[in-house]
Design a protein around this motif. Structure first.
Motif, PDB file in Angstrom:
ATOM      1  N   ASP A  79       4.331   0.290   0.430  1.00 37.94           N
ATOM      2  CA  ASP A  79       5.006   0.468   1.718  1.00 37.94           C
ATOM      3  C   ASP A  79       4.059   1.102   2.733  1.00 37.94           C
ATOM      4  O   ASP A  79       4.025   0.703   3.904  1.00 37.94           O
ATOM      5  N   VAL A  80       3.299   2.087   2.285  1.00 33.45           N
ATOM      6  CA  VAL A  80       2.343   2.761   3.167  1.00 33.45           C
ATOM      7  C   VAL A  80       1.280   1.770   3.635  1.00 33.45           C
ATOM      8  O   VAL A  80       0.913   1.740   4.820  1.00 33.45           O
ATOM      9  N   TYR A  81       0.804   0.928   2.723  1.00 32.82           N
ATOM     10  CA  TYR A  81      -0.205  -0.075   3.068  1.00 32.82           C
ATOM     11  C   TYR A  81       0.347  -1.043   4.114  1.00 32.82           C
ATOM     12  O   TYR A  81      -0.341  -1.383   5.079  1.00 32.82           O
ATOM     13  N   LYS A  82       1.577  -1.463   3.934  1.00 28.42           N
ATOM     14  CA  LYS A  82       2.181  -2.420   4.873  1.00 28.42           C
ATOM     15  C   LYS A  82       2.313  -1.817   6.270  1.00 28.42           C
ATOM     16  O   LYS A  82       2.002  -2.464   7.288  1.00 28.42           O
ATOM     17  N   ILE A  83       2.743  -0.544   6.342  1.00 26.39           N
ATOM     18  CA  ILE A  83       2.897   0.124   7.631  1.00 26.39           C
ATOM     19  C   ILE A  83       1.554   0.187   8.366  1.00 26.39           C
ATOM     20  O   ILE A  83       1.459  -0.114   9.563  1.00 26.39           O
ATOM     21  N   ALA A  84       0.518   0.578   7.643  1.00 27.87           N
ATOM     22  CA  ALA A  84      -0.812   0.680   8.247  1.00 27.87           C
ATOM     23  C   ALA A  84      -1.339  -0.694   8.649  1.00 27.87           C
ATOM     24  O   ALA A  84      -1.960  -0.853   9.713  1.00 27.87           O
ATOM     25  N   GLN A  85      -1.091  -1.693   7.823  1.00 32.15           N
ATOM     26  CA  GLN A  85      -1.578  -3.050   8.101  1.00 32.15           C
ATOM     27  C   GLN A  85      -0.925  -3.636   9.354  1.00 32.15           C
ATOM     28  O   GLN A  85      -1.606  -4.249  10.192  1.00 32.15           O
ATOM     29  N   LEU A 101       9.245  12.582   0.421  1.00 28.75           N
ATOM     30  CA  LEU A 101       8.138  11.822  -0.164  1.00 28.75           C
ATOM     31  C   LEU A 101       7.411  12.682  -1.187  1.00 28.75           C
ATOM     32  O   LEU A 101       7.266  13.896  -0.999  1.00 28.75           O
ATOM     33  N   ASN A 102       6.957  12.036  -2.268  1.00 30.82           N
ATOM     34  CA  ASN A 102       6.203  12.803  -3.256  1.00 30.82           C
ATOM     35  C   ASN A 102       4.801  13.097  -2.701  1.00 30.82           C
ATOM     36  O   ASN A 102       4.331  12.431  -1.781  1.00 30.82           O
ATOM     37  N   PRO A 103       4.120  14.089  -3.249  1.00 33.31           N
ATOM     38  CA  PRO A 103       2.828  14.520  -2.696  1.00 33.31           C
ATOM     39  C   PRO A 103       1.787  13.405  -2.598  1.00 33.31           C
ATOM     40  O   PRO A 103       1.019  13.357  -1.635  1.00 33.31           O
ATOM     41  N   ASP A 104       1.750  12.505  -3.581  1.00 33.64           N
ATOM     42  CA  ASP A 104       0.770  11.421  -3.547  1.00 33.64           C
ATOM     43  C   ASP A 104       0.993  10.507  -2.348  1.00 33.64           C
ATOM     44  O   ASP A 104       0.042  10.081  -1.674  1.00 33.64           O
ATOM     45  N   ILE A 105       2.264  10.183  -2.090  1.00 31.84           N
ATOM     46  CA  ILE A 105       2.581   9.302  -0.961  1.00 31.84           C
ATOM     47  C   ILE A 105       2.299  10.016   0.361  1.00 31.84           C
ATOM     48  O   ILE A 105       1.793   9.405   1.321  1.00 31.84           O
ATOM     49  N   LEU A 106       2.609  11.307   0.430  1.00 30.68           N
ATOM     50  CA  LEU A 106       2.308  12.067   1.645  1.00 30.68           C
ATOM     51  C   LEU A 106       0.814  12.052   1.948  1.00 30.68           C
ATOM     52  O   LEU A 106       0.397  11.894   3.100  1.00 30.68           O
ATOM     53  N   GLU A 107       0.011  12.173   0.897  1.00 28.94           N
ATOM     54  CA  GLU A 107      -1.435  12.143   1.077  1.00 28.94           C
ATOM     55  C   GLU A 107      -1.893  10.770   1.547  1.00 28.94           C
ATOM     56  O   GLU A 107      -2.769  10.655   2.417  1.00 28.94           O
ATOM     57  N   SER A 165      -3.839   7.355   5.975  1.00 27.70           N
ATOM     58  CA  SER A 165      -3.619   6.150   6.787  1.00 27.70           C
ATOM     59  C   SER A 165      -3.194   6.487   8.213  1.00 27.70           C
ATOM     60  O   SER A 165      -2.816   5.595   8.974  1.00 27.70           O
ATOM     61  N   HIS A 166      -3.228   7.776   8.562  1.00 28.84           N
ATOM     62  CA  HIS A 166      -2.876   8.238   9.914  1.00 28.84           C
ATOM     63  C   HIS A 166      -1.449   7.839  10.281  1.00 28.84           C
ATOM     64  O   HIS A 166      -1.176   7.355  11.387  1.00 28.84           O
ATOM     65  N   ILE A 167      -0.533   8.062   9.342  1.00 30.06           N
ATOM     66  CA  ILE A 167       0.885   7.776   9.547  1.00 30.06           C
ATOM     67  C   ILE A 167       1.645   9.092   9.633  1.00 30.06           C
ATOM     68  O   ILE A 167       1.577   9.920   8.719  1.00 30.06           O
ATOM     69  N   TYR A 168       2.357   9.308  10.736  1.00 31.61           N
ATOM     70  CA  TYR A 168       3.210  10.480  10.861  1.00 31.61           C
ATOM     71  C   TYR A 168       4.453  10.277   9.984  1.00 31.61           C
ATOM     72  O   TYR A 168       4.993   9.163   9.896  1.00 31.61           O
TER      73      TYR A 168
END
Length: 378
Positions: free
Chosen positions: A307-313, A333-339, A344-347
């Motif tokens: 999901d994070v990859y898709k948002i950044a893409q 969000l779990n710590p890994d996803i927050l990182e 990815s410069h996502i707020y």
């Protein structure tokens, strides 16, 4: 008459911003073979703004050719005002243009990544005052929209439906989870559910002919959603997107500046695009910040790395580095996803506790967005 001479590089926005900022009668684009596609895209966008001229592509390091073009322009329009935009192109190209600009006492500017204009004669900067439309920014990225809704078109019935769903979800968490899992595993999509079905927990599911459905357990109706989009909202997570959209609508109505905001945005993709890419051509909410876009994605379930990859893409493809993304999550969000989001410069806007009440959580979204925009403008 006002002339804007721009040295064209690979980035289109630094060339387009001064056009909107200064609204010159004539635009002169000096490019190389490698950047002529940028110049042509700018000319297409400026057809109703100014007269735009693209000069024959030159060798990036042939300083005399650039000097000759600029000198000819000054001789052809004596007494006119000239502005040189040196943001793009190679250093020798900029040096040649800078040299004749100084000789002719013309204005010289450079656009910064902070949306400021640097006066290269006084070394002073000032914020850009120009405002671009969402359509303009998407076209500048070389993209097109397939469809979108306007924020003000939000349907009160959809809001009522979403509010009923979240109330049911927070008071009947186990039932909600089992019903959603049952539909996902048995039917894949909500529009495949039959008019009547036996759900888990001895629950009877019945659809209305006019749209919507109700759930009955032990002869008591536990959920009644007589709304046309109830299936999609309940089983596909659209309820969260609807509530977030409503919160943004209220924030925008109370803001000092009313932003241009689209919802349910779908971008056009090539017919040959793979299904994986097709999934990356949508964004829930798109906010116009004047010269950049804010991409807002709503997630009602657990957020995964994909999901994070898709948002950044999506942001990089349709908005570029200058645009920003916000993830609005129902769950923490779990710590890994927050990182991953930080990398990815996502707020991120998410509750600190898993069962924090929704009403308290969403009340802070408007303030959060205002803080994000303030950071971008500093």
């Amino acid at each position: 008459m006002k002339h804007l001479i721009s040295i064209v590089g690979s980035q289109i926005l630094p060339i387009y911003y001064p056009i909107k900022e200064y609204t010159p009668e004539y635009i002169h684009l000096i490019c190389s073979k490698e950047t002529i596609f940028v110049a042509e895209r700018i000319r297409n966008l400026c057809q109703n703004i100014s007269q735009c001229v693209i000069y024959d592509p030159i060798q990036p390091y042939k300083i005399k050719d650039i000097y000759s073009i600029c000198e000819t322009l000054h001789n052809s329009y004596p007494g006119d005002e000239f502005i040189y935009n040196l943001t793009g192109g190679t250093k020798p190209m900029a040096f040649a243009a800078h040299t004749i600009a100084i000789q002719k006492q013309a204005n010289i500017i450079y656009t910064t990544q902070e949306n400021e204009i640097l006066d290269m004669k006084t070394f002073e900067t000032h914020p850009m005052q120009c405002i671009l439309q969402l359509d303009e920014m998407i076209q500048l990225a070389g993209q097109k929209t397939h469809s979108y809704d306007l924020l003000e078109q939000i349907n009160p019935q959809d809001i009522a439906c979403a509010q009923s769903i979240v109330q049911f979800r927070e008071t009947n968490t186990n039932y909600f989870t089992r019903y959603s899992k049952y539909v996902r595993e048995r039917y894949k999509e909500s529009n495949m559910i039959p008019l009547k079905d036996n759900f888990p927990h001895n629950t009877l599911f019945e659809q209305y002919e006019s749209g919507g459905f109700k759930l009955t357990r032990n002869d008591a109706v536990i959920l009644d959603l007589p709304y046309p989009d109830a299936l999609m909202q309940f089983f596909e997570g659209r309820w969260w997107e609807t509530l977030v959209t409503n919160a943004i609508y209220e924030w925008n109505c109370n803001s000092v500046y009313s932003n241009e905001i689209w919802t349910n945005v779908k971008f056009s993709t090539q017919e040959t695009s793979s299904p994986q890419y097709q999934d990356k051509n949508e964004i829930d909410i798109l906010v116009n910040l004047g010269t950049r876009m804010l991409f807002i994605e709503c997630k009602s379930g657990n957020v995964k790395q994909s999901d994070v990859y898709k948002i950044a893409q999506v942001r990089n493809t349709y908005g570029g580095d200058i645009s920003k993304s916000v993830l609005v999550s129902y769950y923490p969000l779990n710590p890994d996803i927050l990182e991953k989001c930080r990398d990815s410069h996502i707020y991120v806007f998410a509750p600190s506790r898993r069962y924090n009440t929704l009403s308290n959580h969403l009340k802070g979204l408007g303030k959060f967005l205002s803080q994000v925009i303030t950071k971008l403008n500093v």
